[in-house]
Design a protein around this motif. Structure first.
Motif, PDB file in Angstrom:
ATOM      1  N   MET A 103      11.908  -2.161   0.708  1.00 39.42           N
ATOM      2  CA  MET A 103      10.647  -1.744   1.331  1.00 39.42           C
ATOM      3  C   MET A 103       9.582  -1.417   0.287  1.00 39.42           C
ATOM      4  O   MET A 103       8.394  -1.610   0.542  1.00 39.42           O
ATOM      5  CB  MET A 103      10.893  -0.529   2.229  1.00 39.42           C
ATOM      6  N   THR A 104      10.011  -0.905  -0.866  1.00 41.48           N
ATOM      7  CA  THR A 104       9.020  -0.651  -1.919  1.00 41.48           C
ATOM      8  C   THR A 104       8.438  -1.976  -2.387  1.00 41.48           C
ATOM      9  O   THR A 104       7.216  -2.125  -2.551  1.00 41.48           O
ATOM     10  CB  THR A 104       9.656   0.097  -3.113  1.00 41.48           C
TER      11      THR A 104
ATOM     12  N   SER B 112       6.100  -3.361   0.055  1.00 44.21           N
ATOM     13  CA  SER B 112       4.839  -2.604   0.112  1.00 44.21           C
ATOM     14  C   SER B 112       3.982  -2.815  -1.134  1.00 44.21           C
ATOM     15  O   SER B 112       2.854  -2.345  -1.186  1.00 44.21           O
ATOM     16  CB  SER B 112       5.134  -1.100   0.238  1.00 44.21           C
ATOM     17  N   THR B 113       4.521  -3.480  -2.151  1.00 41.95           N
ATOM     18  CA  THR B 113       3.753  -3.571  -3.401  1.00 41.95           C
ATOM     19  C   THR B 113       3.471  -4.997  -3.873  1.00 41.95           C
ATOM     20  O   THR B 113       2.594  -5.197  -4.697  1.00 41.95           O
ATOM     21  CB  THR B 113       4.492  -2.829  -4.553  1.00 41.95           C
TER      22      THR B 113
ATOM     23  N   LYS C 151       0.593   6.759  -0.908  1.00 44.67           N
ATOM     24  CA  LYS C 151       0.180   5.533  -0.199  1.00 44.67           C
ATOM     25  C   LYS C 151       1.350   4.544  -0.081  1.00 44.67           C
ATOM     26  O   LYS C 151       1.442   3.811   0.899  1.00 44.67           O
ATOM     27  CB  LYS C 151      -1.049   4.898  -0.835  1.00 44.67           C
ATOM     28  N   ILE C 152       2.237   4.544  -1.068  1.00 41.01           N
ATOM     29  CA  ILE C 152       3.396   3.646  -0.971  1.00 41.01           C
ATOM     30  C   ILE C 152       4.410   4.192   0.034  1.00 41.01           C
ATOM     31  O   ILE C 152       4.963   3.457   0.845  1.00 41.01           O
ATOM     32  CB  ILE C 152       4.049   3.459  -2.361  1.00 41.01           C
TER      33      ILE C 152
ATOM     34  N   ASP D 146       3.780   6.017   2.576  1.00 43.07           N
ATOM     35  CA  ASP D 146       3.219   5.764   3.918  1.00 43.07           C
ATOM     36  C   ASP D 146       3.449   4.305   4.329  1.00 43.07           C
ATOM     37  O   ASP D 146       3.773   4.010   5.479  1.00 43.07           O
ATOM     38  CB  ASP D 146       1.720   6.078   3.949  1.00 43.07           C
ATOM     39  N   ALA D 147       3.265   3.389   3.362  1.00 39.53           N
ATOM     40  CA  ALA D 147       3.451   1.959   3.674  1.00 39.53           C
ATOM     41  C   ALA D 147       4.912   1.664   4.006  1.00 39.53           C
ATOM     42  O   ALA D 147       5.205   0.934   4.958  1.00 39.53           O
ATOM     43  CB  ALA D 147       2.997   1.102   2.487  1.00 39.53           C
ATOM     44  N   ILE D 148       5.825   2.264   3.238  1.00 38.86           N
ATOM     45  CA  ILE D 148       7.260   2.039   3.511  1.00 38.86           C
ATOM     46  C   ILE D 148       7.601   2.598   4.893  1.00 38.86           C
ATOM     47  O   ILE D 148       8.326   1.985   5.672  1.00 38.86           O
ATOM     48  CB  ILE D 148       8.146   2.724   2.435  1.00 38.86           C
TER      49      ILE D 148
ATOM     50  N   LYS E 107       5.624   2.939   7.408  1.00 39.93           N
ATOM     51  CA  LYS E 107       5.033   2.091   8.458  1.00 39.93           C
ATOM     52  C   LYS E 107       5.886   0.838   8.667  1.00 39.93           C
ATOM     53  O   LYS E 107       6.274   0.522   9.786  1.00 39.93           O
ATOM     54  CB  LYS E 107       3.607   1.707   8.051  1.00 39.93           C
ATOM     55  N   SER E 108       6.204   0.130   7.594  1.00 42.53           N
ATOM     56  CA  SER E 108       6.966  -1.117   7.790  1.00 42.53           C
ATOM     57  C   SER E 108       8.419  -0.823   8.150  1.00 42.53           C
ATOM     58  O   SER E 108       9.016  -1.547   8.957  1.00 42.53           O
ATOM     59  CB  SER E 108       6.846  -2.058   6.592  1.00 42.53           C
TER      60      SER E 108
END
Ligand SMILES: Cc1ncc(COP(=O)(O)O)c(C=O)c1O
Length: 385
Positions: A102-103, A106-107, A250-251, A253-255, A257-258
Motif C-alpha cells: 500500500m505504501t 500510494s507513492t 499524507k501517505i 491517509d492515502a494507505i 483510503k486505498s
C-alpha cells in the motif's frame, strides 16, 4: 475475451510456496525453507483471544483501532526513538506485507522507479511489478557482509524516475543489520534526492550482537521515511496478519483510503491481540530471540565447516550460504537437495538475480531438526561432490 491479466500472468510463481506445499505433504522432509517462527504465539496473547473474541465481530476503523495505534505510537517512541510517532500517522494493515504494497501504491505511478536491494525479500519486486512501476537494483555483495553500499544507491538514482528506496534491516535473506553510520549516509541521499524510503523492519526484535536502529529515528526523517513493522516474527503471530506503517500523514491517509477498498480493515480480533502483545513481558520475545541465537551459533559454523561459506547473520533467522563451488544453478541445487536428502532449503534466486550461487537456510526450525537436516546434507555432499 476472458483472460488473466498480463500483469498477473507475468508474475513468477513463488518457489517457497511450492516448497512449503511439498514439505507439508511429505512428513519425512525437514523444512529449513519457511520464513516463519516455529514458536507458538505467547500464551497470554492466545488466552486474551478467548476473552475478546466477542468484541471483534464487527469491522474496525479502517486505519486500525485507536487503542492499538496509541500503543504502537508509544512503542515506536520508546523502542525505536521515532519521536513523531502518533496515532494519526500510523495505519494498521493485514501484515507488514500489506503496508509495503500500500505504501508503494500510494507513492509510485506507472513507470516510476523503486530501488530494491538484491538479494532482497521476495515480495518487493512483484509488488512494484503489479503496480507497473520500474525497478533499479542495488547489488549486495557477500564480501561486504551483504551490507548495502550508499554509493551504489546514488549510482542508480534517476532524478526523474526514482521515487522510493526500499531498505530492509535486519535483512531477509542475508541477516545483515544496518549500522547507524550507513543509515545516516542513506538518510542524506534520501533528502538530497527528495525520495521516500520504506524501512522494512519486520525482524527488528530478532537481532544478535548488534542493535537495531530505525532510520526513522534520525534527524529530519519525519517527512521521508515510512517505517514498516510487524507482529508476525516478533510475537510469532504470522497467521493473525498484523502489521503497520508509520510515516508522513499524507501517505498514511492515502494507505488508509486505498486499504479501505482492498481489505476494508485489518482483522479486528488480531488488532485487539496486538494491544495485548505490546503489553506482555519482554521475556516472551527474548525467549524466542535467545533460542534463534543458539541455533545461529550452531548452524553458521557448521555450514562453514561443511564448505558452504556463510556470513554470520546479525538479525532475522536465516543463514545465506555460498554454493558457487558446487553449482551454478541454485534452483536446481535446492531441488536436488530436496529430492536426495529430503531437506527443504530456498534457492537464492528467489531473492533476486544476485542471489544466484546461494541457498537460504531458515533456522526457525527446532535445533534437533537442524542437526538432522545438516547431517543429511553433509553426507550427501561428501558422497556426491
Ligand atoms: C523482510 C520481510 N518483510 C515483510 C514480511 C511480511 O511479513 P508479514 O506480512 O507477516 O508482516 C516478511 C515475511 O517473511 C519478510 O521476510
Amino acid at each position: 475475451m476472458r483472460h488473466i491479466s498480463e500483469r498477473e500472468s507475468d508474475l513468477p510463481d513463488s518457489v517457497i510456496g511450492e516448497l512449503i506445499k511439498i514439505a507439508q505433504e511429505d512428513k519425512s522432509i525437514i523444512s529449513m525453507g519457511a520464513g516463519q517462527p516455529d514458536f507458538k504465539t505467547p500464551k497470554p496473547i492466545l488466552d486474551y483471544a478467548k476473552k475478546v473474541i466477542n468484541k471483534s465481530t464487527a469491522y474496525s476503523n479502517p486505519q486500525g483501532v485507536l487503542e492499538l495505534r496509541e500503543a504502537i505510537a508509544r512503542k515506536l517512541k520508546k523502542e525505536n526513538k521515532i519521536s513523531y510517532a502518533d496515532p494519526k500517522n500510523i495505519v494498521v494493515t493485514a501484515g507488514s506485507q500489506e503496508s509495503i504494497f500500500m505504501t508503494l501504491a500510494s507513492t509510485i505511478d506507472p513507470g516510476e522507479q523503486v530501488i530494491i536491494p538484491n538479494p532482497g525479500y521476495l515480495a518487493y519486486v512483484p509488488a512494484v511489478e503489479l503496480l507497473n512501476g520500474s525497478i533499479a537494483y542495488v547489488r549486495l555483495r557477500e564480501e561486504d557482509g551483504f551490507e548495502i553500499d550508499p554509493e551504489k544507491i546514488k549510482e542508480v538514482i534517476d532524478k526523474k524516475k526514482t521515487k522510493v528506496l526500499i531498505l530492509n534491516s535486519p535483512a531477509n535473506p542475508t541477516g545483515n543489520v544496518l549500522s547507524k553510520k550507513i543509515l545516516e549516509k542513506i538518510s542524506d541521499i534520501v533528502v538530497e534526492n527528495d525520495i521516500y524510503a520504506i524501512s522494512d523492519e519486520a525482524y527488528e526484535k530478532l537481532v544478535y550482537d548488534k542493535k537495531h536502529i530505525s532510520i526513522g529515528s534520525l534527524n529530519g526523517m519525519e517527512e521521508y521515511i515510512i517505517t514498516v513493522q510487524s507482529f508476525s516474527k516478533s510475537f510469532a503471530m504470522c497467521g493473525f496478519r498484523l502489521g503497520y506503517a508509520c510515516g508522513p500523514k499524507k501517505i498514511i491517509d492515502a494507505i488508509t483510503k486505498s486499504g479501505h477498498y482492498v481489505t476494508l480493515c485489518p482483522p479486528h480480533i488480531s488488532q485487539l491481540l496486538g494491544v495485548k502483545a505490546l503489553q506482555i513481558s519482554n521475556k516472551y520475545v527474548e525467549h524466542m530471540r535467545r533460542e534463534y541465537d543458539r541455533r545461529r551459533k550452531y548452524i553458521v559454523p557448521r555450514l562453514n565447516k561443511m564448505g558452504l561459506k556463510t556470513a554470520m547473520p546479525y538479525g532475522a533467522f536465516y543463514a545465506f550460504s555460498n554454493i558457487k563451488h558446487l553449482s551454478n544453478n541454485s534452483y536446481k541445487f535446492a531441488k536436488e537437495i530436496l529430492e536426495k536428502t529430503k531437506v527443504a532449503v530456498v534457492p537464492g534466486t528467489e531473492f533476486g538475480s544476485y542471489g544466484e550461487g546461494y541457498i537460504r537456510f531458515s533456522y526457525a526450525t527446532d535445533l534437533n531438526f537442524i542437526k538432522k537436516g545438516l547431517d543429511r546434507i553433509e553426507n550427501y555432499l561428501k558422497k556426491n561432490y
